[in-house]
Motif scaffolding. Structure first.
Motif, PDB file in Angstrom:
ATOM      1  N   ALA A  61       0.837  -1.205   0.000  1.00 45.36           N
ATOM      2  CA  ALA A  61       0.000   0.000   0.000  1.00 45.36           C
ATOM      3  C   ALA A  61       0.870   1.253   0.000  1.00 45.36           C
ATOM      4  N   ALA A  62       1.936   1.232   0.789  1.00 48.39           N
ATOM      5  CA  ALA A  62       2.840   2.390   0.842  1.00 48.39           C
ATOM      6  C   ALA A  62       3.536   2.589  -0.497  1.00 48.39           C
ATOM      7  N   LYS A  63       3.967   1.481  -1.109  1.00 46.70           N
ATOM      8  CA  LYS A  63       4.657   1.566  -2.408  1.00 46.70           C
ATOM      9  C   LYS A  63       3.712   2.069  -3.483  1.00 46.70           C
ATOM     10  N   ALA A  64       2.470   1.571  -3.478  1.00 50.18           N
ATOM     11  CA  ALA A  64       1.487   2.010  -4.476  1.00 50.18           C
ATOM     12  C   ALA A  64       1.195   3.492  -4.313  1.00 50.18           C
ATOM     13  N   LYS A  65       1.135   3.953  -3.074  1.00 47.94           N
ATOM     14  CA  LYS A  65       0.870   5.364  -2.819  1.00 47.94           C
ATOM     15  C   LYS A  65       2.041   6.218  -3.287  1.00 47.94           C
ATOM     16  N   ALA A  66       3.267   5.703  -3.059  1.00 51.92           N
ATOM     17  CA  ALA A  66       4.459   6.459  -3.459  1.00 51.92           C
ATOM     18  C   ALA A  66       4.599   6.518  -4.976  1.00 51.92           C
ATOM     19  N   LEU A  67       4.203   5.445  -5.645  1.00 47.42           N
ATOM     20  CA  LEU A  67       4.356   5.397  -7.101  1.00 47.42           C
ATOM     21  C   LEU A  67       3.192   6.014  -7.856  1.00 47.42           C
ATOM     22  N   LYS A  68       2.136   6.339  -7.135  1.00 42.56           N
ATOM     23  CA  LYS A  68       0.965   6.920  -7.767  1.00 42.56           C
ATOM     24  C   LYS A  68       1.349   8.297  -8.316  1.00 42.56           C
ATOM     25  N   PRO A  69       0.984   8.555  -9.554  1.00 42.65           N
ATOM     26  CA  PRO A  69       1.357   9.862 -10.111  1.00 42.65           C
ATOM     27  C   PRO A  69       0.667  10.987  -9.345  1.00 42.65           C
ATOM     28  N   LYS A  70       1.471  11.979  -8.993  1.00 45.19           N
ATOM     29  CA  LYS A  70       0.927  13.092  -8.226  1.00 45.19           C
ATOM     30  C   LYS A  70       0.196  14.047  -9.158  1.00 45.19           C
ATOM     31  N   THR A  71      -0.962  14.468  -8.749  1.00 45.28           N
ATOM     32  CA  THR A  71      -1.709  15.429  -9.556  1.00 45.28           C
ATOM     33  C   THR A  71      -1.277  16.824  -9.130  1.00 45.28           C
ATOM     34  N   THR A  72      -1.047  17.659 -10.104  1.00 45.94           N
ATOM     35  CA  THR A  72      -0.613  19.028  -9.796  1.00 45.94           C
ATOM     36  C   THR A  72      -1.843  19.905  -9.659  1.00 45.94           C
ATOM     37  N   ARG A  73      -1.798  20.747  -8.668  1.00 48.55           N
ATOM     38  CA  ARG A  73      -2.926  21.656  -8.463  1.00 48.55           C
ATOM     39  C   ARG A  73      -2.691  22.927  -9.277  1.00 48.55           C
ATOM     40  N   ARG A  74      -3.724  23.363  -9.898  1.00 49.04           N
ATOM     41  CA  ARG A  74      -3.625  24.627 -10.639  1.00 49.04           C
ATOM     42  C   ARG A  74      -4.184  25.726  -9.764  1.00 49.04           C
ATOM     43  N   ARG A  75      -3.401  26.718  -9.626  1.00 47.95           N
ATOM     44  CA  ARG A  75      -3.890  27.853  -8.855  1.00 47.95           C
ATOM     45  C   ARG A  75      -4.749  28.725  -9.758  1.00 47.95           C
ATOM     46  N   VAL A  76      -5.851  29.084  -9.227  1.00 45.12           N
ATOM     47  CA  VAL A  76      -6.720  29.971  -9.986  1.00 45.12           C
ATOM     48  C   VAL A  76      -6.149  31.370  -9.828  1.00 45.12           C
ATOM     49  N   ALA A  77      -5.847  31.965 -10.957  1.00 47.88           N
ATOM     50  CA  ALA A  77      -5.227  33.297 -10.914  1.00 47.88           C
ATOM     51  C   ALA A  77      -6.253  34.315 -10.417  1.00 47.88           C
ATOM     52  N   ARG A  78      -5.808  35.101  -9.482  1.00 47.58           N
ATOM     53  CA  ARG A  78      -6.683  36.160  -8.967  1.00 47.58           C
ATOM     54  C   ARG A  78      -6.739  37.282  -9.985  1.00 47.58           C
ATOM     55  N   LYS A  79      -7.870  37.860 -10.010  1.00 50.99           N
ATOM     56  CA  LYS A  79      -8.000  39.009 -10.917  1.00 50.99           C
ATOM     57  C   LYS A  79      -7.276  40.176 -10.289  1.00 50.99           C
ATOM     58  N   LYS A  80      -6.394  40.694 -11.070  1.00 46.73           N
ATOM     59  CA  LYS A  80      -5.627  41.833 -10.549  1.00 46.73           C
ATOM     60  C   LYS A  80      -6.486  43.068 -10.556  1.00 46.73           C
TER      61      LYS A  80
END
Length: 166
Positions: A143-162
């Motif tokens: 379980a630990a190995k599967a979690k470590a090898l799982k591709p990490k999803t990148t979070r997109r920051r929502v750009a604030r309106k300037k």
């Protein structure tokens, strides 16, 4: 000081669980399946089989010698002359000694079989407990190995309106 109220706790009787005893055939299967990785397992199975063969042989001897003893006992009763009675008593004594020796040998062989069976059961218990530990550890590590090898999803920051500055 205030007196604390206490209540007596009811204790239920502890139930004794019946221990399930594995059949010797199942124990032999478990231990013999591990004989390729453990010489001790192979040796234990060989010793048990040899002990069983010798016990079977000695039990046949016990039956034969007991029959001889009973026959010589009957001959003592059937003897008519003093010479025949003397001879029958001598043969009875010899057959009784022979029977006692074979019975003592049978007891020793039975003890050897019981000891060999204890070794087999101990090895089977050790294998099952080791296998259970291995499976738990493997599941945890997998379980630990599967979690470590799982591709990490990148979070997109929502750009604030300037804020528009004018």
């Amino acid at each position: 000081m205030a007196i604390k109220k206490t209540s007596k706790k009811k204790v239920s009787k502890k139930k004794s669980a019946r221990k399930v005893v594995m059949s010797i055939e199942k124990v032999i299967d478990i231990v013999s399946s591990q004989s390729s990785i453990s010489p001790a397992c192979k040796e234990a199975v060989v010793n048990f089989n040899a002990a069983m063969r010798s016990l079977t042989a000695v039990n046949k001897k016990v039956i034969a010698f007991t029959g001889r003893f009973e026959k010589s006992l009957a001959n003592v009763d059937n003897a008519k002359t003093p010479k025949q009675k003397e001879l029958a008593k001598r043969r009875l004594k010899d057959s009784k000694e022979a029977r006692n020796a074979v019975v003592a040998d049978a007891k020793a062989k039975t003890k050897a079989v019981n000891d060999a069976e204890k070794v087999l059961r101990g090895l089977a218990t050790l294998y099952t407990s080791s296998m259970a530990r291995f499976q738990k550890e493997f599941a945890r590590n997998a379980a630990a190995k599967a979690k470590a090898l799982k591709p990490k999803t990148t979070r997109r920051r929502v750009a604030r309106k300037k804020a528009v500055t004018k």
